[in-house]
Design an enzyme around this catalytic site. Structure first.
Site, mmCIF file in Angstrom:
data_model
loop_
_atom_site.group_PDB
_atom_site.id
_atom_site.type_symbol
_atom_site.label_atom_id
_atom_site.label_comp_id
_atom_site.label_asym_id
_atom_site.label_seq_id
_atom_site.Cartn_x
_atom_site.Cartn_y
_atom_site.Cartn_z
ATOM 1 N N ASP A 1 0.881 -1.159 0.000
ATOM 2 C CA ASP A 1 0.000 0.000 0.000
ATOM 3 C C ASP A 1 0.922 1.212 0.000
ATOM 4 O OD1 ASP A 1 -2.299 1.614 0.188
ATOM 5 O OD2 ASP A 1 -2.099 1.696 2.366
ATOM 6 N N GLU B 1 -1.053 -1.146 -4.873
ATOM 7 C CA GLU B 1 -2.289 -0.407 -5.098
ATOM 8 C C GLU B 1 -2.088 0.626 -6.197
ATOM 9 O OE1 GLU B 1 -5.317 0.733 -1.965
ATOM 10 O OE2 GLU B 1 -4.429 2.685 -2.427
ATOM 11 N N ASP C 1 -2.727 1.178 6.760
ATOM 12 C CA ASP C 1 -1.806 0.829 5.673
ATOM 13 C C ASP C 1 -1.358 -0.633 5.770
ATOM 14 O OD1 ASP C 1 -1.109 3.873 4.839
ATOM 15 O OD2 ASP C 1 -1.110 3.646 7.014
#
Length: 190
Positions: free
Chosen positions: A7, A68, A141
């Site tokens: 992330d 991501e 996260d």
């Protein structure tokens, strides 16, 4: 299969490694949040994220990396930093010949919770449930990185099969088109 989920972010970059078993079984291997100070030079922050990603890849030996995908955000500086962090991770993976796949936030949410509109708490709750984690994961996260790895484990095999089917269909269409052209040419000779 072992997947390294990332992330991306400059201040907080979530790292998670998940093993996938038969069916939809998944198990957590490692999770952490890499932090860089906001007042540090951008290049040094990116180098810190890259160095950490390389250590994780060397230590955990993933077979794929799921990052991501950054979408437009209200704050352009935040979006740029997030994209840069994801880029250095992708570069580190490419240097190791690891496949890198970028997943959208809604794909990840839908894979893990069943809804592409799930909030952070719902994603964290499902990740903890799926991976049988009982202790607090820390910032979102961390859960997001694990969710990315889970999403990849569950969606990538289907995406690969679909791409293979599309390639076969394209090949068959070309063969069919060539046969039609040959038949038309043959008919024209008569």
């Amino acid at each position: 299969m072992r997947v390294f989920g990332v992330d991306p972010g400059l201040t907080r970059c979530g790292f998670g490694v998940v093993d996938g078993g038969t069916g939809r079984s998944v198990s957590a291997v490692a999770v952490d949040v890499i932090r860089t100070p906001a007042d540090m030079d951008l290049a040094k922050r990116l180098m810190g994220i890259s160095d950490a990603a390389e250590r994780w890849m060397d230590l955990y030996k993933p077979e794929a990396v799921a990052v991501e995908r950054v979408f437009a955000q209200h704050n352009v500086r935040t979006a740029m930093g997030t994209a840069q962090a994801g880029g250095v991770v992708a570069l580190a993976a490419a240097r190791r010949n690891l496949p890198v796949v970028f997943h959208t936030p809604s794909e990840v949410k839908a894979a893990v919770t069943g809804s592409g509109r799930a909030d952070k708490a719902q994603v964290t709750g499902m990740v903890m449930r799926l991976l049988k984690i009982t202790e607090n994961l820390g910032p979102p996260d961390a859960a997001d990185a694990l969710a990315l790895a889970i999403c990849h484990l569950w969606r990538e095999p289907m995406r690969v099969r679909l791409a293979e089917a599309e390639a076969r269909a394209k090949e068959m269409a070309q063969v069919h088109k060539a046969r039609l052209a040959a038949a038309a040419k043959q008919a024209g000779r008569r």
